[in-house]
Design a protein around this motif. Structure first.
Motif, mmCIF file in Angstrom:
data_model
loop_
_atom_site.group_PDB
_atom_site.id
_atom_site.type_symbol
_atom_site.label_atom_id
_atom_site.label_comp_id
_atom_site.label_asym_id
_atom_site.label_seq_id
_atom_site.Cartn_x
_atom_site.Cartn_y
_atom_site.Cartn_z
ATOM 1 N N ASN A 1 0.858 -1.180 0.000
ATOM 2 C CA ASN A 1 0.000 0.000 0.000
ATOM 3 C C ASN A 1 0.901 1.239 0.000
ATOM 4 N N PRO A 2 0.876 2.067 -1.052
ATOM 5 C CA PRO A 2 1.796 3.202 -1.132
ATOM 6 C C PRO A 2 1.542 4.255 -0.056
ATOM 7 N N PHE A 3 0.335 4.295 0.473
ATOM 8 C CA PHE A 3 -0.010 5.322 1.452
ATOM 9 C C PHE A 3 0.404 4.941 2.871
ATOM 10 N N THR A 4 0.497 3.643 3.140
ATOM 11 C CA THR A 4 0.869 3.202 4.479
ATOM 12 C C THR A 4 2.225 2.509 4.515
ATOM 13 N N GLY A 5 2.696 2.047 3.356
ATOM 14 C CA GLY A 5 3.944 1.299 3.293
ATOM 15 C C GLY A 5 3.811 -0.135 3.757
ATOM 16 N N LYS A 6 2.591 -0.551 4.095
ATOM 17 C CA LYS A 6 2.374 -1.906 4.603
ATOM 18 C C LYS A 6 2.148 -2.886 3.452
ATOM 19 N N GLN A 7 2.572 -4.137 3.675
ATOM 20 C CA GLN A 7 2.277 -5.179 2.713
ATOM 21 C C GLN A 7 0.806 -5.567 2.821
ATOM 22 N N THR A 8 0.209 -5.860 1.666
ATOM 23 C CA THR A 8 -1.214 -6.169 1.628
ATOM 24 C C THR A 8 -1.460 -7.472 0.890
ATOM 25 N N ILE B 1 -16.595 12.753 0.281
ATOM 26 C CA ILE B 1 -17.150 11.486 -0.217
ATOM 27 C C ILE B 1 -16.232 10.884 -1.271
ATOM 28 N N LEU B 2 -15.855 11.683 -2.259
ATOM 29 C CA LEU B 2 -15.038 11.167 -3.358
ATOM 30 C C LEU B 2 -13.614 10.852 -2.913
ATOM 31 N N GLY B 3 -13.086 11.641 -1.985
ATOM 32 C CA GLY B 3 -11.758 11.335 -1.456
ATOM 33 C C GLY B 3 -11.741 9.955 -0.826
ATOM 34 N N HIS B 4 -12.783 9.644 -0.077
ATOM 35 C CA HIS B 4 -12.899 8.332 0.567
ATOM 36 C C HIS B 4 -13.022 7.225 -0.467
ATOM 37 N N GLU B 5 -13.896 7.416 -1.457
ATOM 38 C CA GLU B 5 -14.123 6.366 -2.453
ATOM 39 C C GLU B 5 -12.890 6.144 -3.328
ATOM 40 N N VAL B 6 -12.260 7.223 -3.753
ATOM 41 C CA VAL B 6 -11.042 7.103 -4.555
ATOM 42 C C VAL B 6 -9.941 6.412 -3.759
ATOM 43 N N ALA B 7 -9.889 6.686 -2.454
ATOM 44 C CA ALA B 7 -8.871 6.064 -1.598
ATOM 45 C C ALA B 7 -8.999 4.543 -1.618
ATOM 46 N N HIS B 8 -10.232 4.032 -1.651
ATOM 47 C CA HIS B 8 -10.422 2.585 -1.740
ATOM 48 C C HIS B 8 -9.733 2.028 -2.985
ATOM 49 N N ALA B 9 -9.907 2.729 -4.104
ATOM 50 C CA ALA B 9 -9.313 2.261 -5.362
ATOM 51 C C ALA B 9 -7.791 2.386 -5.335
ATOM 52 N N LEU B 10 -7.285 3.483 -4.805
ATOM 53 C CA LEU B 10 -5.841 3.711 -4.788
ATOM 54 C C LEU B 10 -5.119 2.719 -3.876
ATOM 55 N N ALA B 11 -5.765 2.346 -2.789
ATOM 56 C CA ALA B 11 -5.152 1.421 -1.822
ATOM 57 C C ALA B 11 -5.420 -0.037 -2.172
ATOM 58 N N ASN B 12 -6.050 -0.269 -3.331
ATOM 59 C CA ASN B 12 -6.315 -1.634 -3.807
ATOM 60 C C ASN B 12 -7.132 -2.458 -2.807
ATOM 61 N N HIS B 13 -8.120 -1.819 -2.203
ATOM 62 C CA HIS B 13 -8.947 -2.533 -1.241
ATOM 63 C C HIS B 13 -9.779 -3.624 -1.909
#
Length: 273
Positions: free
Chosen positions: A22-29, A135-147
């Motif tokens: 995850n590029p935002f947290t640096g954690k392995q996913t 709202i969109l920041g939250h939804e886009v974050a899901h996509a960026l973090a590969n949830h």
């Protein structure tokens, strides 16, 4: 012997899990084979196009223009943050698209790869651009973090575990009871907390994105206060929900807003809408 094979299979699957970061947290996913963006994105794009063809998409209105405008600002903020933090090219395969759909449902979503839908039913609660940016920041974050990828991987692992333990279990008489207990246990003890952690992570990332885009991160907590009022307190206990409770969310967003504002300052953003 069967048990040994099961254990080896499960260990092999687990070893394959932590192969994405995850590029935002640096954690392995979790990213099991078959959930890569190269497979996930084309399927998501096809589903998105089908959804648009099956629903009433609003074009040419002030609200539709606002959805596109805010969405584009969030996408630009994401690219700025990723580039500044050593992830140049991370968004190369994303195909941003923003659509307002005529539906009274209070919802919005972003599919893997950047395909966004906002329902008209959420706009009165958003109350303008800043609320929509939250709202969109939250939804886009899901996509960026590969949830989405992680949820698919978790579901696959849950199934692998069920199959492996069924093979290993010698007491066939109680197999049905075991499977029921396994399903409830892994859902309440694993999948639901996993989902709630994604929501909290998306809230945090979304705050940063909306702040870099020039929107006041304090508005996110205000949005969820309105969400809470709109729901009338009708929600399952947090333990049994895919989402944190409204109160938990509001408290977390309020606490994280100063950090988001400080992050935006690194990009020269010091005043907010």
């Amino acid at each position: 012997m069967k048990l040994k094979i099961v254990i080896i299979t499960l260990v092999g699957a687990i070893i394959l899990i932590a192969c994405a970061t995850n590029p935002f947290t640096g954690k392995q996913t979790m990213a099991l084979p078959g959930t890569e963006n190269s497979s996930l994105f084309p399927a998501a794009f096809q589903q998105y196009d089908q959804f648009l063809s099956d629903n009433k998409v609003i074009k040419g209105t002030a609200d539709a223009a606002m959805v596109t405008r805010v969405g584009q600002k969030i996408a630009v903020a994401a690219e700025r943050w990723l580039n500044a933090n050593g992830h140049v090219g991370y968004l190369n395969d994303y195909k941003w698209e923003y659509n307002l759909v005529d539906d009274k449902t209070v919802n919005a979503w972003c599919m893997p790869g950047g395909k966004i839908v906002v329902y008209t039913g959420i706009l009165p609660i958003a109350k303008g651009e800043a609320g929509l940016a939250a709202i969109l920041g939250h939804e886009v974050a899901h996509a960026l973090a590969n949830h989405g990828q992680q949820r698919m991987s978790a579901g696959m692992l849950q199934q692998i575990g069920a199959v492996g333990l069924n093979v290993a279990l010698k007491d066939n008489k109680n197999l049905g009871l075991f499977n029921q207990a396994y399903g409830i246990g892994t859902q309440v003890g694993g999948m639901l907390p996993f989902s709630r952690s994604h929501e909290t992570e998306a809230d945090s990332i979304g705050l940063t994105l909306m702040a870099i885009a020039g929107y006041n991160p304090d508005e996110a907590a205000e949005l969820w206060k309105r969400m809470s009022a709109q729901s009338g307190g009708q929600a399952p206990p947090e333990l049994l929900s895919t989402h944190p409770s409204n109160d938990s969310r509001i408290a977390n967003l309020t606490a994280l807003a100063p950090k988001a504002r400080a992050e935006a300052k690194k990009f020269g953003v010091t005043s907010f809408k």
